[in-house]
Design a protein around this motif. Sequence first.
Motif, PDB file in Angstrom:
ATOM      1  N   MET A 195      -7.844 -34.699  27.398  1.00 52.53           N
ATOM      2  CA  MET A 195      -8.591 -35.837  27.946  1.00 52.53           C
ATOM      3  C   MET A 195      -7.623 -37.001  28.191  1.00 52.53           C
ATOM      4  N   LYS A 196      -7.759 -37.627  29.337  1.00 52.04           N
ATOM      5  CA  LYS A 196      -6.846 -38.709  29.698  1.00 52.04           C
ATOM      6  C   LYS A 196      -7.087 -39.928  28.822  1.00 52.04           C
ATOM      7  N   PRO A 197      -6.044 -40.493  28.175  1.00 52.77           N
ATOM      8  CA  PRO A 197      -6.243 -41.650  27.297  1.00 52.77           C
ATOM      9  C   PRO A 197      -6.634 -42.880  28.106  1.00 52.77           C
ATOM     10  N   PRO A 198      -7.429 -43.785  27.493  1.00 49.00           N
ATOM     11  CA  PRO A 198      -7.813 -45.002  28.203  1.00 49.00           C
ATOM     12  C   PRO A 198      -6.597 -45.896  28.426  1.00 49.00           C
ATOM     13  N   PRO A 199      -6.620 -46.733  29.463  1.00 51.79           N
ATOM     14  CA  PRO A 199      -5.486 -47.620  29.711  1.00 51.79           C
ATOM     15  C   PRO A 199      -5.337 -48.643  28.604  1.00 51.79           C
ATOM     16  N   THR A 200      -4.107 -49.127  28.404  1.00 50.63           N
ATOM     17  CA  THR A 200      -3.882 -50.170  27.422  1.00 50.63           C
ATOM     18  C   THR A 200      -4.609 -51.446  27.850  1.00 50.63           C
ATOM     19  N   PRO A 201      -4.908 -52.347  26.895  1.00 50.53           N
ATOM     20  CA  PRO A 201      -5.606 -53.585  27.279  1.00 50.53           C
ATOM     21  C   PRO A 201      -4.889 -54.362  28.367  1.00 50.53           C
ATOM     22  N   ARG A 202      -3.551 -54.429  28.305  1.00 52.56           N
ATOM     23  CA  ARG A 202      -2.815 -55.172  29.331  1.00 52.56           C
ATOM     24  C   ARG A 202      -2.924 -54.499  30.691  1.00 52.56           C
ATOM     25  N   LEU A 203      -2.766 -53.156  30.704  1.00 49.98           N
ATOM     26  CA  LEU A 203      -2.893 -52.428  31.963  1.00 49.98           C
ATOM     27  C   LEU A 203      -4.316 -52.521  32.495  1.00 49.98           C
ATOM     28  N   ALA A 204      -5.314 -52.427  31.591  1.00 49.91           N
ATOM     29  CA  ALA A 204      -6.708 -52.530  32.022  1.00 49.91           C
ATOM     30  C   ALA A 204      -6.986 -53.889  32.652  1.00 49.91           C
ATOM     31  N   ALA A 205      -6.377 -54.954  32.097  1.00 48.92           N
ATOM     32  CA  ALA A 205      -6.570 -56.295  32.664  1.00 48.92           C
ATOM     33  C   ALA A 205      -5.976 -56.396  34.057  1.00 48.92           C
ATOM     34  N   TRP A 206      -4.788 -55.809  34.248  1.00 46.07           N
ATOM     35  CA  TRP A 206      -4.168 -55.830  35.562  1.00 46.07           C
ATOM     36  C   TRP A 206      -4.972 -55.024  36.570  1.00 46.07           C
ATOM     37  N   LEU A 207      -5.494 -53.867  36.148  1.00 45.04           N
ATOM     38  CA  LEU A 207      -6.320 -53.060  37.041  1.00 45.04           C
ATOM     39  C   LEU A 207      -7.603 -53.795  37.412  1.00 45.04           C
ATOM     40  N   MET A 208      -8.199 -54.473  36.434  1.00 45.38           N
ATOM     41  CA  MET A 208      -9.394 -55.266  36.709  1.00 45.38           C
ATOM     42  C   MET A 208      -9.086 -56.367  37.711  1.00 45.38           C
ATOM     43  N   ALA A 209      -7.965 -57.076  37.506  1.00 45.63           N
ATOM     44  CA  ALA A 209      -7.603 -58.169  38.413  1.00 45.63           C
ATOM     45  C   ALA A 209      -7.357 -57.647  39.825  1.00 45.63           C
ATOM     46  N   ALA A 210      -6.631 -56.534  39.944  1.00 41.90           N
ATOM     47  CA  ALA A 210      -6.340 -55.984  41.267  1.00 41.90           C
ATOM     48  C   ALA A 210      -7.613 -55.531  41.973  1.00 41.90           C
ATOM     49  N   SER A 211      -8.516 -54.901  41.238  1.00 43.86           N
ATOM     50  CA  SER A 211      -9.778 -54.450  41.836  1.00 43.86           C
ATOM     51  C   SER A 211     -10.650 -55.625  42.223  1.00 43.86           C
ATOM     52  N   LEU A 212     -10.632 -56.667  41.395  1.00 38.86           N
ATOM     53  CA  LEU A 212     -11.383 -57.889  41.706  1.00 38.86           C
ATOM     54  C   LEU A 212     -10.893 -58.507  43.011  1.00 38.86           C
ATOM     55  N   LEU A 213      -9.576 -58.563  43.191  1.00 45.78           N
ATOM     56  CA  LEU A 213      -9.011 -59.148  44.410  1.00 45.78           C
ATOM     57  C   LEU A 213      -9.334 -58.294  45.634  1.00 45.78           C
ATOM     58  N   LEU A 214      -9.322 -56.978  45.472  1.00 48.33           N
ATOM     59  CA  LEU A 214      -9.681 -56.092  46.578  1.00 48.33           C
ATOM     60  C   LEU A 214     -11.144 -56.285  46.958  1.00 48.33           C
ATOM     61  N   LEU A 215     -11.989 -56.452  45.952  1.00 42.23           N
ATOM     62  CA  LEU A 215     -13.402 -56.714  46.209  1.00 42.23           C
ATOM     63  C   LEU A 215     -13.576 -58.037  46.960  1.00 42.23           C
ATOM     64  N   ALA A 216     -12.837 -59.066  46.520  1.00 36.90           N
ATOM     65  CA  ALA A 216     -12.961 -60.384  47.151  1.00 36.90           C
ATOM     66  C   ALA A 216     -12.553 -60.347  48.619  1.00 36.90           C
ATOM     67  N   THR A 217     -11.615 -59.472  48.966  1.00 35.58           N
ATOM     68  CA  THR A 217     -11.159 -59.368  50.354  1.00 35.58           C
ATOM     69  C   THR A 217     -12.295 -58.979  51.296  1.00 35.58           C
ATOM     70  N   ASN A 218     -13.341 -58.355  50.765  1.00 37.77           N
ATOM     71  CA  ASN A 218     -14.454 -57.899  51.594  1.00 37.77           C
ATOM     72  C   ASN A 218     -15.575 -58.929  51.746  1.00 37.77           C
ATOM     73  N   LEU A 219     -15.397 -60.120  51.189  1.00 35.33           N
ATOM     74  CA  LEU A 219     -16.493 -61.092  51.205  1.00 35.33           C
ATOM     75  C   LEU A 219     -16.495 -62.030  52.407  1.00 35.33           C
ATOM     76  N   ARG A 220     -15.527 -61.906  53.341  1.00 34.86           N
ATOM     77  CA  ARG A 220     -15.525 -62.801  54.494  1.00 34.86           C
ATOM     78  C   ARG A 220     -15.330 -62.144  55.862  1.00 34.86           C
ATOM     79  N   PRO A 221     -14.863 -60.881  55.990  1.00 31.68           N
ATOM     80  CA  PRO A 221     -14.731 -60.307  57.333  1.00 31.68           C
ATOM     81  C   PRO A 221     -16.012 -60.322  58.152  1.00 31.68           C
ATOM     82  N   LEU A 222     -17.169 -60.264  57.500  1.00 34.00           N
ATOM     83  CA  LEU A 222     -18.445 -60.323  58.213  1.00 34.00           C
ATOM     84  C   LEU A 222     -18.507 -61.534  59.130  1.00 34.00           C
ATOM     85  N   PHE A 223     -18.097 -62.703  58.620  1.00 35.58           N
ATOM     86  CA  PHE A 223     -18.216 -63.946  59.370  1.00 35.58           C
ATOM     87  C   PHE A 223     -17.213 -63.990  60.520  1.00 35.58           C
TER      88      PHE A 223
END
Length: 409
Positions: free
Chosen positions: A1-29
Amino acid sequence: MKPPPTPRLAAWLMAASLLLLATNLRPLFASTAILLPELTQALGLSGAQAGYLTTLPVLCLGLFAPLAPRLAQRSGIERTLLLVLVMIIAGSALRGVLGVTGLFLGTGLAGAGIALGNVLLPSLVKRDFPDRAALLTGLYTMSLVGGAALAAAVTLPLTQALGGRWELGLALWAVPGIVALAAWAPIALRTSGRSANGRHILPVEGLRRDGLAWAVTLFMGLQSALAYCVLGWMAPMLRDRGLDGTEAGLVTSLSILLQVAACLLTPMVASRFRDQRGLAVFLAASATLALIGMILGPRWSIWPLAVLQGIGQGGLFALAVMLIVLRSGDAHVAAHLSSMSQTTGYILAACGPLLIGVLHDWTGDFQATTGLLAALGIGTALAGWLAGRNALVRAAVVQDPSRIAAQAS
């Protein structure tokens, strides 16, 4: 079973995914605005209908923002943001089918999803990155505005490459949402929908009786009215002045790209001052005077004024989001202040692009809109002066479980 990411890596992955999500909030306009002349011609839209189309997603931002804290109370922020991406993907794709009906329905559906995302992302920053709030706010707003800049720059060339088929040019903006969905889904699905580890938003009391909260709300609304006048009408304004569609899109994209830089720098600058009143007034003056100059000034001044306008407009938006974080005591208050400021603020903001369309329809040009833009700029500066003072909004988190259940139902 694949081990969970470390807290630091998980924070970076969360931040990167958050920024990718934010990129989709304005092309509509931006994608709608840059193709507005083509849409008007192909579908026979009147000036008023074009105004309604540019106003609809902004109105959705206000109407659907109150639902965000309630959905987050039930399912958690992460899973609610998963729903946000599904709505944006479906709405973006729907714009390319069913003619006028699909165009308006898809715009409304995607606008509703964007409304939920707008409210919850500042709260997520406050909750998960409290020690790096200025940096993450800057990166988040930079990604958000960057999505608009990308849409402004490539929508028309892509549409022309597809044989002038505007419906494909609009529907293609579902693709970045699918990419963001693939990155965000593992984060959302790992989070238990009913976990009690602080992932949910609690209700608060007293927010609507606080003058500072209303100042933040007005600042958000008025600067947003200016922003959506830019997103919805800058390209048509420039084409009305004689620029072709590609050059108008490039000028608009340049202005928005400068917003990206201002979004990154403004929160870090704002966090270094004891209050943000002077910064708010300076940014409001820059954004407003430059936009008026692009309408009334000589054609050679359009490109340099686009630079000044982008710096002012991007700084205003980043500062408005930053003030939600700075004026809130915790993530729960931040979520509700974000909801309040965007509910009332975006309904107010919807009047801006709508009135631009009506005034243009009446007069046949955009010179008559400069008085409206000046009034919005003065109002933004005054609201920013009030919201920029160094204080916290007075609101109390409701901890009684029975009251929480009652408010969530």
